[in-house]
Design a protein around this motif. Structure first.
Motif, PDB file in Angstrom:
ATOM      1  N   ALA A  93       0.829  -1.210   0.000  1.00  0.00           N
ATOM      2  CA  ALA A  93       0.000   0.000   0.000  1.00  0.00           C
ATOM      3  C   ALA A  93       0.863   1.259   0.000  1.00  0.00           C
ATOM      4  O   ALA A  93       0.529   2.250  -0.654  1.00  0.00           O
ATOM      5  CB  ALA A  93      -0.934  -0.014   1.210  1.00  0.00           C
ATOM      6  N   LEU A  94       1.978   1.234   0.731  1.00  0.00           N
ATOM      7  CA  LEU A  94       2.896   2.367   0.729  1.00  0.00           C
ATOM      8  C   LEU A  94       3.521   2.586  -0.645  1.00  0.00           C
ATOM      9  O   LEU A  94       3.845   3.718  -1.016  1.00  0.00           O
ATOM     10  CB  LEU A  94       4.014   2.137   1.751  1.00  0.00           C
ATOM     11  N   ALA A  95       3.715   1.493  -1.373  1.00  0.00           N
ATOM     12  CA  ALA A  95       4.396   1.569  -2.664  1.00  0.00           C
ATOM     13  C   ALA A  95       3.471   1.937  -3.811  1.00  0.00           C
ATOM     14  O   ALA A  95       3.925   2.070  -4.958  1.00  0.00           O
ATOM     15  CB  ALA A  95       5.071   0.232  -2.974  1.00  0.00           C
ATOM     16  N   GLY A 110       5.506 -13.998   3.761  1.00  0.00           N
ATOM     17  CA  GLY A 110       4.412 -14.691   4.431  1.00  0.00           C
ATOM     18  C   GLY A 110       3.065 -14.016   4.329  1.00  0.00           C
ATOM     19  O   GLY A 110       2.242 -14.137   5.235  1.00  0.00           O
ATOM     20  N   ILE A 111       2.813 -13.317   3.227  1.00  0.00           N
ATOM     21  CA  ILE A 111       1.498 -12.699   3.045  1.00  0.00           C
ATOM     22  C   ILE A 111       0.465 -13.782   2.750  1.00  0.00           C
ATOM     23  O   ILE A 111       0.648 -14.597   1.837  1.00  0.00           O
ATOM     24  CB  ILE A 111       1.525 -11.681   1.892  1.00  0.00           C
ATOM     25  N   LEU A 188      -4.549  -8.367  -3.343  1.00  0.00           N
ATOM     26  CA  LEU A 188      -3.161  -8.375  -3.802  1.00  0.00           C
ATOM     27  C   LEU A 188      -3.041  -8.033  -5.279  1.00  0.00           C
ATOM     28  O   LEU A 188      -2.100  -7.346  -5.685  1.00  0.00           O
ATOM     29  CB  LEU A 188      -2.524  -9.731  -3.520  1.00  0.00           C
ATOM     30  N   THR A 189      -3.974  -8.484  -6.068  1.00  0.00           N
ATOM     31  CA  THR A 189      -3.926  -8.147  -7.494  1.00  0.00           C
ATOM     32  C   THR A 189      -4.002  -6.636  -7.687  1.00  0.00           C
ATOM     33  O   THR A 189      -3.212  -6.048  -8.442  1.00  0.00           O
ATOM     34  CB  THR A 189      -5.075  -8.835  -8.243  1.00  0.00           C
ATOM     35  N   GLY A 190      -4.923  -5.997  -6.993  1.00  0.00           N
ATOM     36  CA  GLY A 190      -5.052  -4.547  -7.108  1.00  0.00           C
ATOM     37  C   GLY A 190      -3.834  -3.814  -6.588  1.00  0.00           C
ATOM     38  O   GLY A 190      -3.372  -2.837  -7.194  1.00  0.00           O
ATOM     39  N   LYS A 216       2.684 -17.499  -6.936  1.00  0.00           N
ATOM     40  CA  LYS A 216       3.103 -17.428  -8.335  1.00  0.00           C
ATOM     41  C   LYS A 216       1.983 -16.968  -9.253  1.00  0.00           C
ATOM     42  O   LYS A 216       2.233 -16.565 -10.388  1.00  0.00           O
ATOM     43  CB  LYS A 216       3.649 -18.786  -8.779  1.00  0.00           C
ATOM     44  N   GLU A 217       0.751 -17.000  -8.758  1.00  0.00           N
ATOM     45  CA  GLU A 217      -0.379 -16.523  -9.555  1.00  0.00           C
ATOM     46  C   GLU A 217      -0.300 -15.027  -9.836  1.00  0.00           C
ATOM     47  O   GLU A 217      -0.952 -14.526 -10.751  1.00  0.00           O
ATOM     48  CB  GLU A 217      -1.697 -16.821  -8.827  1.00  0.00           C
ATOM     49  N   TYR A 218       0.507 -14.289  -9.059  1.00  0.00           N
ATOM     50  CA  TYR A 218       0.515 -12.827  -9.159  1.00  0.00           C
ATOM     51  C   TYR A 218       1.547 -12.297 -10.148  1.00  0.00           C
ATOM     52  O   TYR A 218       1.633 -11.081 -10.353  1.00  0.00           O
ATOM     53  CB  TYR A 218       0.716 -12.216  -7.771  1.00  0.00           C
ATOM     54  N   GLY A 219       2.331 -13.170 -10.744  1.00  0.00           N
ATOM     55  CA  GLY A 219       3.220 -12.756 -11.815  1.00  0.00           C
ATOM     56  C   GLY A 219       4.421 -11.931 -11.387  1.00  0.00           C
ATOM     57  O   GLY A 219       4.992 -11.203 -12.203  1.00  0.00           O
TER      58      GLY A 219
END
Length: 248
Positions: A93-95, A110-111, A188-190, A216-219
């Protein structure tokens, strides 16, 4: 909040260490000797809102956690964020581009990527519970260790535990605001779509909360730490610190 300085003057990277749900910034104190040897600049380990000595939020969101931290950061810092669990989501969120923070990279450790309806219901139940009081520090410390996921990793009398406890009129409670459990499931995708900086998602090999396949689903790059669990940063600081080598 822990704030340590090191290295020389100039625009060296500042390491922002963000703890997980139920813990405090003091969970990173055992990292101090490793950071002194292997990190070239300053490091910060703040308490997230509603944890440790940080005041609570009226209601909790990942953006709200991030907004509370932002004023403590200098605009000319070059931030590398290492966040554990909840802290990893707050780091993302900060990034975010629209957050306007000088974040260079995020390592999320560990998210928990996927939440079942039952898990979300359990979190809501925890948030709705009144504060529990204990007759002794030892009882409160044992509860703190369970809530923070540190049971079995730290003894109740460990100095790191102190920041997570409060004594009031001879009774003990956890410092954490239980309402923080209501923060919900991260998108997480957003969050990953909203940032342009490098992101590494990491987990301990034996972390029951998230799998390699899910991450790994998040690319984005994924790192697995052999032999470690959900609190890999407590189990093996050197192994987790090595994840930051590319971002010094």
């Amino acid at each position: 909040m822990v704030d340590e300085s090191g290295g020389h003057a100039g625009r060296r990277p500042v390491l922002l260490l963000l703890h997980g749900m139920g813990a405090t910034g003091d969970v990173w104190l055992p990292w101090a000797p490793y950071l002194e040897q292997h990190w070239p600049g300053r490091w910060l380990a703040p308490d997230l809102a509603g944890h440790g000595w940080a005041s609570p939020l009226p209601s909790y969101s990942f953006a709200g956690f991030a907004e509370r931290i932002a004023p403590t950061l200098a605009p000319d810092d070059r931030l590398v964020v290492l966040g554990h669990s909840l802290g990893g989501v707050v780091g993302l969120a900060l990034a975010a581009r629209d957050a306007g923070m000088p974040v260079d990279a995020v390592v999320g450790l560990g998210i928990k990527a996927l939440w079942s309806p039952g898990e979300l219901e359990r979190a809501a139940e925890l948030a709705a519970r009144p504060v529990s009081w204990f007759a002794s520090r030892t009882e409160a410390a044992r509860r703190y260790l369970r809530v923070s996921g540190l049971a079995g990793l730290l003894p109740p009398d460990h100095p790191v535990v102190d920041a997570g406890l409060r004594q009031v009129d001879g009774r003990w409670r956890l410092a954490m605001d239980p309402n923080a459990f209501a923060v919900g499931e991260p998108d997480l995708t957003g969050l990953l779509t909203a940032t342009d900086v490098p992101v590494l998602l990491a987990r301990g090999e034996h972390d029951p909360m998230v799998t390699d396949a899910q991450l790994k689903e998040y690319g984005v790059p994924v790192a697995t730490l052999p032999g470690l669990g959900h609190n890999a940063h407590v189990e093996n600081p050197a192994a987790v610190l090595a994840l930051l080598d590319a971002y010094r």
